[in-house]
Design a protein around this motif. Structure first.
Motif, PDB file in Angstrom:
ATOM      1  N   MET A 286       0.834  -1.202   0.000  1.00  0.00           N
ATOM      2  CA  MET A 286       0.000   0.000   0.000  1.00  0.00           C
ATOM      3  C   MET A 286       0.868   1.251   0.000  1.00  0.00           C
ATOM      4  O   MET A 286       0.656   2.181  -0.787  1.00  0.00           O
ATOM      5  CB  MET A 286      -0.903   0.012   1.237  1.00  0.00           C
ATOM      6  CG  MET A 286      -2.051  -0.964   1.215  1.00  0.00           C
ATOM      7  SD  MET A 286      -2.942  -1.027   2.805  1.00  0.00           S
ATOM      8  CE  MET A 286      -3.511   0.677   2.954  1.00  0.00           C
ATOM      9  N   ALA A 287       1.859   1.272   0.891  1.00  0.00           N
ATOM     10  CA  ALA A 287       2.748   2.431   0.979  1.00  0.00           C
ATOM     11  C   ALA A 287       3.541   2.601  -0.314  1.00  0.00           C
ATOM     12  O   ALA A 287       3.740   3.728  -0.792  1.00  0.00           O
ATOM     13  CB  ALA A 287       3.689   2.271   2.172  1.00  0.00           C
ATOM     14  N   LEU A 288       3.993   1.492  -0.883  1.00  0.00           N
ATOM     15  CA  LEU A 288       4.745   1.552  -2.138  1.00  0.00           C
ATOM     16  C   LEU A 288       3.905   2.176  -3.247  1.00  0.00           C
ATOM     17  O   LEU A 288       4.398   2.955  -4.060  1.00  0.00           O
ATOM     18  CB  LEU A 288       5.191   0.141  -2.533  1.00  0.00           C
ATOM     19  CG  LEU A 288       6.190   0.018  -3.682  1.00  0.00           C
ATOM     20  CD1 LEU A 288       7.514   0.671  -3.314  1.00  0.00           C
ATOM     21  CD2 LEU A 288       6.394  -1.449  -4.045  1.00  0.00           C
TER      22      LEU A 288
ATOM     23  N   LYS B 233       3.083  16.247  -3.669  1.00  0.00           N
ATOM     24  CA  LYS B 233       4.523  16.231  -3.468  1.00  0.00           C
ATOM     25  C   LYS B 233       5.125  15.064  -4.243  1.00  0.00           C
ATOM     26  O   LYS B 233       4.423  14.095  -4.566  1.00  0.00           O
ATOM     27  CB  LYS B 233       4.882  16.054  -1.981  1.00  0.00           C
ATOM     28  CG  LYS B 233       4.610  17.259  -1.102  1.00  0.00           C
ATOM     29  CD  LYS B 233       5.015  16.967   0.336  1.00  0.00           C
ATOM     30  CE  LYS B 233       4.771  18.179   1.235  1.00  0.00           C
ATOM     31  NZ  LYS B 233       5.701  19.280   0.941  1.00  0.00           N
ATOM     32  N   SER B 234       6.407  15.164  -4.516  1.00  0.00           N
ATOM     33  CA  SER B 234       7.156  14.054  -5.083  1.00  0.00           C
ATOM     34  C   SER B 234       7.847  13.335  -3.934  1.00  0.00           C
ATOM     35  O   SER B 234       8.653  13.929  -3.217  1.00  0.00           O
ATOM     36  CB  SER B 234       8.193  14.570  -6.086  1.00  0.00           C
ATOM     37  OG  SER B 234       8.992  13.505  -6.564  1.00  0.00           O
ATOM     38  N   ILE B 235       7.508  12.060  -3.725  1.00  0.00           N
ATOM     39  CA  ILE B 235       8.084  11.324  -2.602  1.00  0.00           C
ATOM     40  C   ILE B 235       8.733  10.039  -3.085  1.00  0.00           C
ATOM     41  O   ILE B 235       8.423   9.524  -4.157  1.00  0.00           O
ATOM     42  CB  ILE B 235       7.029  11.002  -1.517  1.00  0.00           C
ATOM     43  CG1 ILE B 235       5.882  10.171  -2.103  1.00  0.00           C
ATOM     44  CG2 ILE B 235       6.515  12.273  -0.858  1.00  0.00           C
ATOM     45  CD1 ILE B 235       4.925   9.629  -1.047  1.00  0.00           C
ATOM     46  N   ASN B 236       9.632   9.520  -2.267  1.00  0.00           N
ATOM     47  CA  ASN B 236      10.234   8.217  -2.497  1.00  0.00           C
ATOM     48  C   ASN B 236      10.479   7.569  -1.142  1.00  0.00           C
ATOM     49  O   ASN B 236      10.084   8.118  -0.098  1.00  0.00           O
ATOM     50  CB  ASN B 236      11.523   8.341  -3.317  1.00  0.00           C
ATOM     51  CG  ASN B 236      12.533   9.277  -2.678  1.00  0.00           C
ATOM     52  OD1 ASN B 236      12.815   9.180  -1.482  1.00  0.00           O
ATOM     53  ND2 ASN B 236      13.077  10.200  -3.467  1.00  0.00           N
ATOM     54  N   VAL B 237      11.128   6.439  -1.131  1.00  0.00           N
ATOM     55  CA  VAL B 237      11.295   5.705   0.124  1.00  0.00           C
ATOM     56  C   VAL B 237      12.159   6.465   1.129  1.00  0.00           C
ATOM     57  O   VAL B 237      12.096   6.207   2.343  1.00  0.00           O
ATOM     58  CB  VAL B 237      11.870   4.300  -0.158  1.00  0.00           C
ATOM     59  CG1 VAL B 237      13.334   4.385  -0.583  1.00  0.00           C
ATOM     60  CG2 VAL B 237      11.687   3.369   1.027  1.00  0.00           C
ATOM     61  N   ASP B 238      12.961   7.411   0.649  1.00  0.00           N
ATOM     62  CA  ASP B 238      13.817   8.191   1.547  1.00  0.00           C
ATOM     63  C   ASP B 238      13.160   9.483   2.026  1.00  0.00           C
ATOM     64  O   ASP B 238      13.781  10.251   2.779  1.00  0.00           O
ATOM     65  CB  ASP B 238      15.135   8.525   0.839  1.00  0.00           C
ATOM     66  CG  ASP B 238      15.951   7.283   0.517  1.00  0.00           C
ATOM     67  OD1 ASP B 238      16.009   6.377   1.376  1.00  0.00           O
ATOM     68  OD2 ASP B 238      16.509   7.200  -0.589  1.00  0.00           O
ATOM     69  N   SER B 239      11.950   9.734   1.609  1.00  0.00           N
ATOM     70  CA  SER B 239      11.253  10.953   2.025  1.00  0.00           C
ATOM     71  C   SER B 239      10.939  10.922   3.520  1.00  0.00           C
ATOM     72  O   SER B 239      10.927   9.861   4.156  1.00  0.00           O
ATOM     73  CB  SER B 239       9.952  11.116   1.232  1.00  0.00           C
ATOM     74  OG  SER B 239      10.208  11.311  -0.131  1.00  0.00           O
ATOM     75  N   SER B 240      10.658  12.094   4.066  1.00  0.00           N
ATOM     76  CA  SER B 240      10.285  12.176   5.477  1.00  0.00           C
ATOM     77  C   SER B 240       8.887  11.602   5.685  1.00  0.00           C
ATOM     78  O   SER B 240       8.072  11.541   4.746  1.00  0.00           O
ATOM     79  CB  SER B 240      10.308  13.629   5.940  1.00  0.00           C
ATOM     80  OG  SER B 240       9.264  14.364   5.305  1.00  0.00           O
ATOM     81  N   VAL B 241       8.631  11.205   6.909  1.00  0.00           N
ATOM     82  CA  VAL B 241       7.300  10.700   7.251  1.00  0.00           C
ATOM     83  C   VAL B 241       6.256  11.784   7.014  1.00  0.00           C
ATOM     84  O   VAL B 241       5.142  11.501   6.547  1.00  0.00           O
ATOM     85  CB  VAL B 241       7.261  10.215   8.710  1.00  0.00           C
ATOM     86  CG1 VAL B 241       5.833   9.854   9.124  1.00  0.00           C
ATOM     87  CG2 VAL B 241       8.164   9.001   8.886  1.00  0.00           C
ATOM     88  N   GLU B 242       6.598  13.030   7.282  1.00  0.00           N
ATOM     89  CA  GLU B 242       5.643  14.123   7.104  1.00  0.00           C
ATOM     90  C   GLU B 242       5.283  14.311   5.631  1.00  0.00           C
ATOM     91  O   GLU B 242       4.118  14.557   5.298  1.00  0.00           O
ATOM     92  CB  GLU B 242       6.204  15.418   7.696  1.00  0.00           C
ATOM     93  CG  GLU B 242       6.145  15.471   9.214  1.00  0.00           C
ATOM     94  CD  GLU B 242       4.748  15.184   9.758  1.00  0.00           C
ATOM     95  OE1 GLU B 242       3.779  15.851   9.317  1.00  0.00           O
ATOM     96  OE2 GLU B 242       4.620  14.289  10.613  1.00  0.00           O
ATOM     97  N   ASP B 243       6.260  14.211   4.743  1.00  0.00           N
ATOM     98  CA  ASP B 243       5.959  14.324   3.310  1.00  0.00           C
ATOM     99  C   ASP B 243       5.118  13.151   2.841  1.00  0.00           C
ATOM    100  O   ASP B 243       4.170  13.312   2.053  1.00  0.00           O
ATOM    101  CB  ASP B 243       7.253  14.414   2.493  1.00  0.00           C
ATOM    102  CG  ASP B 243       7.859  15.805   2.514  1.00  0.00           C
ATOM    103  OD1 ASP B 243       7.217  16.731   3.064  1.00  0.00           O
ATOM    104  OD2 ASP B 243       8.978  15.966   1.986  1.00  0.00           O
ATOM    105  N   PHE B 244       5.450  11.945   3.309  1.00  0.00           N
ATOM    106  CA  PHE B 244       4.645  10.773   2.962  1.00  0.00           C
ATOM    107  C   PHE B 244       3.216  10.943   3.461  1.00  0.00           C
ATOM    108  O   PHE B 244       2.247  10.642   2.755  1.00  0.00           O
ATOM    109  CB  PHE B 244       5.260   9.501   3.549  1.00  0.00           C
ATOM    110  CG  PHE B 244       4.439   8.267   3.289  1.00  0.00           C
ATOM    111  CD1 PHE B 244       4.556   7.581   2.090  1.00  0.00           C
ATOM    112  CD2 PHE B 244       3.538   7.805   4.233  1.00  0.00           C
ATOM    113  CE1 PHE B 244       3.787   6.447   1.838  1.00  0.00           C
ATOM    114  CE2 PHE B 244       2.763   6.674   4.000  1.00  0.00           C
ATOM    115  CZ  PHE B 244       2.893   5.995   2.801  1.00  0.00           C
ATOM    116  N   LYS B 245       3.087  11.445   4.673  1.00  0.00           N
ATOM    117  CA  LYS B 245       1.754  11.631   5.262  1.00  0.00           C
ATOM    118  C   LYS B 245       0.950  12.666   4.479  1.00  0.00           C
ATOM    119  O   LYS B 245      -0.276  12.527   4.329  1.00  0.00           O
ATOM    120  CB  LYS B 245       1.898  12.059   6.725  1.00  0.00           C
ATOM    121  CG  LYS B 245       0.612  11.999   7.520  1.00  0.00           C
ATOM    122  CD  LYS B 245       0.871  12.284   8.991  1.00  0.00           C
ATOM    123  CE  LYS B 245      -0.418  12.263   9.796  1.00  0.00           C
ATOM    124  NZ  LYS B 245      -0.170  12.559  11.227  1.00  0.00           N
TER     125      LYS B 245
END
Length: 402
Positions: free
Chosen positions: A279-281, A290-302
């Motif tokens: 799901m997260a992937l 935003k543009s996110i990847n696995v190294d992004s912050s939790v806040e950006d992912f959220k």
């Protein structure tokens, strides 16, 4: 086989005798097809010569996200676009997608499933197009993919999907039976909608809005947010699909209940968190704020997860209210928050406890439009939105550990 599945095979069918379509296989930012490479497959259903190329563009933007995230992966677009006012070759050419394979047959399950079997390392599968509560509409005529009608063939594809693979179904009402069934047969997470789906376009504030909520003063020709750098809308990089803000009301009938975000189903044994991880992937490639990847912050992912779950309105405070409500529900620990404006379905990873019930047409040749309703089990204090957020965050934590 359920009776309703047989009936659904007639979904939006046209005369097969007068129609012969062609299925095209395109490559996004590649020129040579290699069925042994890690592959993201994007399926764009027919616009039946009545709709624009927005389904196609919604697939293109996801293709660009995949190439941004994993340049060495292959992105395949399977489609018989059949858009209004343009032939299929032009649709592919307009977005610089070379057609590397032509199948001289209509885009039907009998074409799609064998073609899918050729790919040995499928990382994701995304569908954009029309759907009923029972079937995905691949091509223009006699092309309904009703999962339980093809259960044996679908189960045989399990080995073609990589660990961590997932599927997204971007079409109306695809979460009632299609997504749970596909998840069960393929043993991968599958997301689907529990209402109608609409097109959204990004605006200058980096938020996405449905047509009814667009404002001319915020219109852009460049996507300022989704890729981390400006991207031209002319390349098909400014459209996406999301569920309606409201319960479904269209061809099949008017439903009182619903859910206004794409719900993930993991209809298999999930003992190792692979459901949440996939799901997260999937959110990494979701066209968002935003543009996110696995190294992004939790806040950006959220921030992307909130954009996925909460819907935008012309009144922007409604989105903020949804974000605050989910955060408060998680902080309290009870996860109780109602994101849907009408009665909200009672969902879990297996089902949303809702059955679509319709009257049949005369002579038993399918569900009768306008007669369908939901037979539901409603929970008074829904936890869908907050629980989905908790699952996304758990999955992102697992991604970061690997």
């Amino acid at each position: 086989m359920r009776l309703l599945s047989i009936l659904a095979m007639t979904f939006m069918a046209f005369s097969a005798q007068a129609y012969q379509g062609v299925t095209r296989i395109g490559l996004y930012k590649d020129s040579m097809l290699d069925t042994t490479r890690i592959t993201h497959i994007i399926v764009v259903g027919s616009a039946v010569k009545e709709d624009s190329n927005q389904f196609f563009q919604s697939g293109v933007i996801r293709a660009e996200k995949y190439k941004q995230l994993w340049p060495d992966h292959q992105v395949v677009i399977m489609s018989s676009p059949e858009v209004r006012g343009a032939d299929d070759d032009k649709v592919f050419a307009d977005f610089n997608i070379p057609v590397v394979k032509i199948i001289n047959d209509s885009f039907t399950p009998e074409v799609f499933i064998p073609e899918l079997r050729n790919y040995t390392k499928i990382a994701s599968l995304d569908y954009y197009g029309h759907s009923s509560p029972w079937a995905l509409k691949l091509g223009k005529s006699n092309a309904a993919l009703t999962p339980d009608a093809y259960e044996k063939k679908l189960r045989s594809l399990k080995g073609n999907f990589l660990p961590g693979a997932y599927m997204t179904l971007n079409g109306c009402n695809s979460g009632f039976s299609i997504a749970p069934d596909l998840s069960k047969y393929l043993e991968i997470p599958v997301s689907g909608s529990l209402t109608g789906t609409l097109f959204e376009r990004i605006e200058s504030d980096s938020q996405w809005y449905k047509e009814a909520d667009w404002t001319k003063e915020n219109y852009v020709t460049i996507n300022p947010a989704t890729f981390g750098e400006d991207a031209a809308c002319s390349l098909g990089l400014c459209w996406r699909m999301k569920p309606s803000q409201h319960s479904y009301g269209s061809y099949w009938g008017s439903f009182k209940e619903g859910l206004n975000f794409y719900k993930f189903f993991c209809n298999f044994e999930n003992t190792d968190g692979r459901c949440e991880k996939a799901m997260a992937l999937s959110l990494l490639s979701f066209p968002s704020v935003k543009s996110i990847n696995v190294d992004s912050s939790v806040e950006d992912f959220k921030a992307v997860a909130m954009d996925y779950i909460c819907t935008t309105y012309k009144d922007k405070t409604k989105f903020d209210t949804c974000v605050a409500g989910i955060n408060a529900a998680i902080a309290r620990g009870d996860l109780v928050y109602q994101s849907h404006p009408g009665p909200e379905l009672n969902c879990n990873f297996k089902t949303c406890n809702a059955l679509v019930v319709c009257k049949e047409k005369r002579f038993g040749d399918g569900p009768k439009g306008g007669t369908c309703r939901l037979k539901v089990d409603i929970k008074p204090n829904p936890t869908n939105a907050a629980q989905e957020m908790v699952s996304f965050l758990k999955g992102f934590e697992l991604l970061k550990k690997n």
